[in-house]
Design a protein around this motif. Structure first.
Motif, short mmCIF file in Angstrom:
data_model
loop_
_atom_site.label_atom_id
_atom_site.label_comp_id
_atom_site.label_asym_id
_atom_site.label_seq_id
_atom_site.Cartn_x
_atom_site.Cartn_y
_atom_site.Cartn_z
N VAL A 25 -5.33 15.17 -1.67
CA VAL A 25 -6.48 16.02 -1.96
C VAL A 25 -6.32 16.72 -3.31
N GLY A 26 -5.19 17.43 -3.47
CA GLY A 26 -4.99 18.22 -4.68
C GLY A 26 -4.91 17.37 -5.93
N PHE A 82 -4.73 2.94 8.25
CA PHE A 82 -3.28 2.77 8.10
C PHE A 82 -2.64 4.03 7.53
N GLY A 83 -3.24 4.56 6.47
CA GLY A 83 -2.70 5.77 5.85
C GLY A 83 -2.74 6.97 6.78
N LEU A 84 -3.83 7.14 7.50
CA LEU A 84 -3.95 8.28 8.42
C LEU A 84 -2.97 8.16 9.58
N ALA A 91 -0.74 5.22 0.51
CA ALA A 91 -1.82 4.37 1.01
C ALA A 91 -3.17 5.06 0.85
N LEU A 92 -3.22 6.35 1.17
CA LEU A 92 -4.47 7.09 1.03
C LEU A 92 -4.85 7.22 -0.45
N ASN A 93 -3.85 7.34 -1.31
CA ASN A 93 -4.10 7.35 -2.75
C ASN A 93 -4.75 6.04 -3.20
N LEU A 114 0.82 -1.21 0.00
CA LEU A 114 0.00 0.00 0.00
C LEU A 114 0.86 1.26 0.00
N MET A 115 2.05 1.17 0.58
CA MET A 115 2.94 2.33 0.68
C MET A 115 3.69 2.61 -0.62
#
Length: 311
Positions: free
Chosen positions: A142-143, A109-111, A75-77, A29-30
């Motif tokens: 976000v961007g 995990f990402g947060l 990970a958030l992506n 994920l990373m």
């Protein structure tokens, strides 16, 4: 597919899944290969900022913090892009499309990585570097991922700015202040990103089209992509040479920058020439430029780090 829909996916069965497999899924994920490239623009800048060998603990602390921060963003992506990742051959084997990790766990995990990386850099490096890492993380998620990626063919031009921050983080880790030198380094990576990513995008343009992502190679001709790659390559070369007077370099860095830049331009022009009258990727061979672009960036930043010792 919304995040709510993704979170309602059935949790994958854990029977027969080893601890090694679970750890491997979270590491995937990373996106470690992307992190490697980011660190290649962080550590050499620390040598340049110190004009000497930087403190070993500071390098380790910066690398650990940068790895966690980049891993958080990646990970958030994966969470946000899970719906399109399962449509693309290049990404469908990532942990979320394969249901190796549930969406809610990937999100947590990402947060958590984002919070830990910010605190780590703040306490063990400095809060300026921590702030830059957090800004890069938010801008990427976000961007780029949420706002730009699915809306404009210039997504990677502006969204790619998130990948420019490691150079500034490496500088501020040593100096705890910003200056013109890290700004120029930021811009080198900024103008390098379109030729680098668009050559990869040409290879996977059908993937992006299938996922309805307007990456430039999937919405225009290869001839136009080649033309823009050449234009950005020239600006990248000019920016790389601007580092010479701004950072007070000796003879070694500009010699390497000119040599690498010429090879990059030759590859860019060759790609553009091959793409002029065809859409056949076996003729265009876009991955030649992609692979060289990785080597280009690594060697350029190593030359910047070595110049104070050689010059």
């Amino acid at each position: 597919m919304s995040l709510v829909d993704l979170e309602q996916q059935q949790e994958p069965s854990r029977s027969g899944t080893s601890l090694r497999d679970v750890v491997g899924s979270y590491i995937a994920l990373m996106k470690p290969r992307i992190i490697e490239l980011l660190l290649l623009t962080t550590v050499p800048v620390m040598f340049l900022a110190a004009r000497d060998v930087p403190d070993l603990w500071l390098v380790v602390a910066t690398v650990v913090g940068g790895t966690l921060s980049a891993g958080s963003a990646n990970a958030l992506n994966c969470v946000v892009d899970a719906d399109i990742d399962q449509k693309m051959n290049r990404t469908k084997r990532r942990p979320l499309p394969r249901h190796q990790v549930t969406t809610d766990r990937a999100l947590v995990f990402g947060l958590v990585l984002g919070v830990v990386s910010t605190l780590w850099l703040g306490f063990f490096v400095n809060w300026l570097s921590a702030s830059l890492a957090l800004t890069a993380n938010v801008f990427y998620v976000v961007g780029y991922t949420m706002l730009l990626k699915r809306r404009t063919s210039q997504n990677i031009v502006w969204g790619g700015a998130a990948g420019c921050f490691p150079a500034m983080i490496g500088w501020t880790a040593v100096t705890n202040e910003l200056a013109w030198t890290p700004v120029v380094l930021f811009l080198i990576v900024f103008f390098w990103t379109p030729p680098h990513f668009w050559s990869l995008g040409m290879r996977y343009r059908e993937d992006y089209a299938a996922a309805d992502v307007p990456m430039l190679p999937s919405v225009t001709t290869s001839r136009e992509v080649g033309r823009q790659i050449v234009a950005y390559s020239w600006v990248m070369l000019a920016t790389s040479l601007a580092l010479w007077p701004v950072a007070g370099m000796g003879w070694f860095y500009p010699a390497v920058a000119i040599g690498l830049g010429i090879v990059f331009l030759v590859e860019a022009y060759d790609l553009s020439s091959r793409a002029r009258d065809t859409e056949d990727l076996s003729i265009i061979k876009p991955m030649r430029l992609f692979h060289f672009s990785n080597a280009y960036l690594a060697l350029l930043f190593v030359a910047a780090a070595a110049d104070p010792f050689i010059g």
